[in-house]
Motif scaffolding. Structure first.
Motif, PDB file in Angstrom:
ATOM      1  N   ASP A 125       0.803  -1.214   0.000  1.00 28.91           N
ATOM      2  CA  ASP A 125       0.000   0.000   0.000  1.00 28.91           C
ATOM      3  C   ASP A 125       0.837   1.264   0.000  1.00 28.91           C
ATOM      4  N   SER A 126       2.165   1.159  -0.174  1.00 27.53           N
ATOM      5  CA  SER A 126       2.991   2.351  -0.177  1.00 27.53           C
ATOM      6  C   SER A 126       2.644   3.228  -1.377  1.00 27.53           C
ATOM      7  N   PRO A 127       2.324   4.519  -1.175  1.00 26.29           N
ATOM      8  CA  PRO A 127       1.915   5.352  -2.316  1.00 26.29           C
ATOM      9  C   PRO A 127       3.034   5.565  -3.313  1.00 26.29           C
ATOM     10  N   ARG A 128       4.265   5.644  -2.832  1.00 28.87           N
ATOM     11  CA  ARG A 128       5.374   5.845  -3.763  1.00 28.87           C
ATOM     12  C   ARG A 128       5.539   4.648  -4.678  1.00 28.87           C
ATOM     13  N   GLN A 129       5.448   3.453  -4.107  1.00 31.38           N
ATOM     14  CA  GLN A 129       5.607   2.265  -4.933  1.00 31.38           C
ATOM     15  C   GLN A 129       4.434   2.099  -5.880  1.00 31.38           C
ATOM     16  N   LEU A 130       3.238   2.513  -5.459  1.00 29.89           N
ATOM     17  CA  LEU A 130       2.100   2.437  -6.357  1.00 29.89           C
ATOM     18  C   LEU A 130       2.281   3.381  -7.542  1.00 29.89           C
ATOM     19  N   LYS A 131       2.844   4.558  -7.278  1.00 30.08           N
ATOM     20  CA  LYS A 131       3.105   5.491  -8.367  1.00 30.08           C
ATOM     21  C   LYS A 131       4.134   4.913  -9.325  1.00 30.08           C
ATOM     22  N   GLN A 132       5.201   4.326  -8.764  1.00 28.76           N
ATOM     23  CA  GLN A 132       6.262   3.798  -9.614  1.00 28.76           C
ATOM     24  C   GLN A 132       5.765   2.621 -10.446  1.00 28.76           C
ATOM     25  N   GLN A 133       4.867   1.794  -9.891  1.00 22.34           N
ATOM     26  CA  GLN A 133       4.365   0.663 -10.656  1.00 22.34           C
ATOM     27  C   GLN A 133       3.381   1.112 -11.730  1.00 22.34           C
ATOM     28  N   ALA A 134       2.639   2.193 -11.450  1.00 24.09           N
ATOM     29  CA  ALA A 134       1.654   2.640 -12.425  1.00 24.09           C
ATOM     30  C   ALA A 134       2.305   3.376 -13.581  1.00 24.09           C
ATOM     31  N   TRP A 135       3.408   4.063 -13.336  1.00 17.98           N
ATOM     32  CA  TRP A 135       4.048   4.842 -14.384  1.00 17.98           C
ATOM     33  C   TRP A 135       4.988   3.970 -15.207  1.00 17.98           C
ATOM     34  N   ALA A 136       5.493   4.568 -16.270  1.00 21.32           N
ATOM     35  CA  ALA A 136       6.342   3.816 -17.195  1.00 21.32           C
ATOM     36  C   ALA A 136       7.741   3.624 -16.637  1.00 21.32           C
ATOM     37  N   TYR A 137       8.204   4.524 -15.790  1.00 26.19           N
ATOM     38  CA  TYR A 137       9.542   4.433 -15.215  1.00 26.19           C
ATOM     39  C   TYR A 137       9.506   5.039 -13.817  1.00 26.19           C
ATOM     40  N   PRO A 138      10.439   4.663 -12.942  1.00 27.92           N
ATOM     41  CA  PRO A 138      10.413   5.171 -11.565  1.00 27.92           C
ATOM     42  C   PRO A 138      10.554   6.687 -11.531  1.00 27.92           C
ATOM     43  N   SER A 139       9.676   7.350 -10.821  1.00 22.89           N
ATOM     44  CA  SER A 139       9.703   8.806 -10.707  1.00 22.89           C
ATOM     45  C   SER A 139       8.872   9.225  -9.511  1.00 22.89           C
ATOM     46  N   LEU A 140       9.265  10.330  -8.885  1.00 21.46           N
ATOM     47  CA  LEU A 140       8.527  10.897  -7.761  1.00 21.46           C
ATOM     48  C   LEU A 140       7.925  12.252  -8.109  1.00 21.46           C
ATOM     49  N   LYS A 141       7.897  12.591  -9.369  1.00 25.32           N
ATOM     50  CA  LYS A 141       7.371  13.873  -9.805  1.00 25.32           C
ATOM     51  C   LYS A 141       5.848  13.853  -9.808  1.00 25.32           C
ATOM     52  N   PRO A 142       5.223  15.018  -9.596  1.00 24.13           N
ATOM     53  CA  PRO A 142       3.770  15.094  -9.808  1.00 24.13           C
ATOM     54  C   PRO A 142       3.417  14.977 -11.284  1.00 24.13           C
ATOM     55  N   LEU A 143       2.131  14.930 -11.571  1.00 22.88           N
ATOM     56  CA  LEU A 143       1.696  14.618 -12.934  1.00 22.88           C
ATOM     57  C   LEU A 143       2.178  15.655 -13.947  1.00 22.88           C
ATOM     58  N   ALA A 144       2.075  16.936 -13.616  1.00 24.41           N
ATOM     59  CA  ALA A 144       2.470  17.979 -14.571  1.00 24.41           C
ATOM     60  C   ALA A 144       3.962  17.911 -14.872  1.00 24.41           C
ATOM     61  N   ALA A 145       4.787  17.782 -13.834  1.00 30.64           N
ATOM     62  CA  ALA A 145       6.236  17.697 -14.043  1.00 30.64           C
ATOM     63  C   ALA A 145       6.614  16.392 -14.730  1.00 30.64           C
ATOM     64  N   TRP A 146       5.877  15.322 -14.440  1.00 28.15           N
ATOM     65  CA  TRP A 146       6.201  14.040 -15.067  1.00 28.15           C
ATOM     66  C   TRP A 146       5.910  14.062 -16.565  1.00 28.15           C
ATOM     67  N   THR A 147       4.821  14.715 -16.980  1.00 26.60           N
ATOM     68  CA  THR A 147       4.509  14.796 -18.408  1.00 26.60           C
ATOM     69  C   THR A 147       5.566  15.603 -19.162  1.00 26.60           C
ATOM     70  N   ARG A 148       6.063  16.682 -18.556  1.00 24.93           N
ATOM     71  CA  ARG A 148       7.145  17.446 -19.197  1.00 24.93           C
ATOM     72  C   ARG A 148       8.407  16.605 -19.300  1.00 24.93           C
ATOM     73  N   ASP A 149       8.694  15.852 -18.245  1.00 23.69           N
ATOM     74  CA  ASP A 149       9.874  14.972 -18.267  1.00 23.69           C
ATOM     75  C   ASP A 149       9.723  13.895 -19.339  1.00 23.69           C
ATOM     76  N   LEU A 150       8.532  13.357 -19.489  1.00 23.82           N
ATOM     77  CA  LEU A 150       8.296  12.330 -20.510  1.00 23.82           C
ATOM     78  C   LEU A 150       8.471  12.900 -21.913  1.00 23.82           C
ATOM     79  N   CYS A 151       7.981  14.125 -22.146  1.00 28.34           N
ATOM     80  CA  CYS A 151       8.133  14.753 -23.465  1.00 28.34           C
ATOM     81  C   CYS A 151       9.608  14.996 -23.792  1.00 28.34           C
TER      82      CYS A 151
END
Length: 275
Positions: free
Chosen positions: A80-106
Motif C-alpha cells: 500500500d505504499s503510495p510511492r511504490q504504487l506510483k512507480q508501478q503505475a508509471w512507465a519508469y520510476p519517478s517521484l514527480k507530480p503529474l504535470a512535471a512528469w509529463t514534461r519529463d516524458l516529453c
C-alpha cells in the motif's frame, strides 16, 4: 429380507443409510477414532485462547502470533505504499507530480526522436532520460574496449567536469561521452576552481556543469583530495519498486576540506528531482 418393507419404507432408502454408516465407520478407523468426524459429536464454542490459535496460522507451526502479525503488517505497508504504487503505475520510476512528469516524458521522447532522425548520437547525453542508465554506461565501456582492443574489465571511469558552457561543446569527445542534467545535493559547485564548496543558504539542490565520462585503462587509486560522490536515479536513495537507486560513483574535487566533510553532509548527485 428387507427390514424396511414391513414399515412401509422403500428398500433404496435403507440401503443408502447403510452405506452412510459404513462410510462414517471407515473414516473413524482411518483417523484413529477421532471424534471430529463422528456425527454424534456436537461442536462446542471455542474459548478465547483456542479461537486465537485458529485465527493465527502460525500457531500450528509453533510460531508466535506476534511474528505472523508483524509479517502481515509489513506486507500491507509494502503493497500500500503510495510511492511504490506510483512507480508501478508509471512507465519508469519517478517521484514527480503529474504535470512535471509529463514534461519529463516529453523531453525523453524528444531526445530519442532526434537521435533516431539524425541517426547519430547527440553531443550531450541527458543521462536522466534513460530508464536504465547503467546499461547505457556499460555500452559506452564496451564500445571503448572494442575500439582499443582491450578487455572491458580493465576499464574504469575518469570524470572531468566541464568549465565552459554547453553551447561551446559542439563535438562529441574522442573517448567517452558528455553527460548533462545532474544535480548536486548537500553542497555547491565552484565553476572557477572546479571543486565542491558549501551550499548557499536555503539551497538544497544546485545544478552541476556537464561532466565528461571518460573510460581509462588501469586507472590509479583515487587521490585523497577527491570525494567519491554517489549518483542516484531519484531522490529516494534507498530505491523502490524492486529497483536500486544507486547508479555510479563520481569522483569530484573536495576543495578546501577533506572528503570526510562531504560524507557527513551526505553530498550526492541526483539524476532527477521530485518536483
Amino acid at each position: 429380507q428387507c427390514p424396511g418393507a414391513s414399515l412401509g419404507k422403500r428398500p433404496s432408502q435403507t440401503k443408502k443409510k447403510k452405506k452412510k454408516r459404513r462410510q462414517s465407520k471407515t473414516v473413524e478407523a482411518v483417523d484413529g477414532g477421532s471424534d471430529l468426524f463422528s456425527p454424534k459429536k456436537r461442536l462446542e464454542p471455542c474459548s478465547e485462547d483456542e479461537s486465537s490459535d485458529i485465527d493465527d496460522p502460525g500457531a500450528s507451526l509453533g510460531k508466535r502470533p506476534s511474528q505472523t502479525k508483524k509479517k502481515k503488517k509489513k506486507r500491507r505497508r509494502k503493497e500500500d505504499s503510495p510511492r511504490q504504487l506510483k512507480q508501478q503505475a508509471w512507465a519508469y520510476p519517478s517521484l514527480k507530480p503529474l504535470a512535471a512528469w509529463t514534461r519529463d516524458l516529453c523531453q525523453r521522447v524528444d531526445q530519442f526522436a532526434h537521435w533516431a532522425e539524425t541517426a547519430q548520437p547527440p553531443n550531450l547525453f541527458w543521462l536522466s532520460g534513460f530508464t536504465f542508465p547503467n546499461g547505457f554506461l556499460t555500452a559506452v565501456l564496451q564500445s571503448a574496449a572494442r575500439q582499443h582492443n582491450i578487455s572491458i574489465d580493465t576499464l574504469s571511469w575518469e570524470f572531468i567536469v566541464s568549465t565552459v558552457d554547453d553551447s561551446n561543446l559542439l563535438y562529441p569527445p574522442k573517448d567517452g561521452v558528455f553527460v548533462r542534467g545532474l544535480y548536486l545535493e548537500g553542497a555547491g559547485w565552484d565553476k572557477k576552481n572546479s571543486c565542491l564548496v558549501e551550499a548557499e543558504p536555503m539551497q538544497m539542490v544546485c545544478p552541476i556543469p556537464t561532466i565528461h565520462f571518460k573510460p581509462v585503462e588501469n586507472r590509479k587509486k583515487m587521490a585523497k583530495s577527491m570525494y567519491l560522490c554517489p549518483c542516484y536515479y531519484f531522490p529516494v536513495r534507498s530505491g523502490g519498486a524492486g529497483r536500486a537507486s544507486f547508479v555510479v560513483g563520481v569522483e569530484l574535487k573536495s576543495g578546501a576540506v577533506t572528503q570526510d566533510h562531504w560524507i557527513k553532509r551526505g553530498t550526492a548527485l541526483l539524476m532527477s528531482l521530485d518536483n
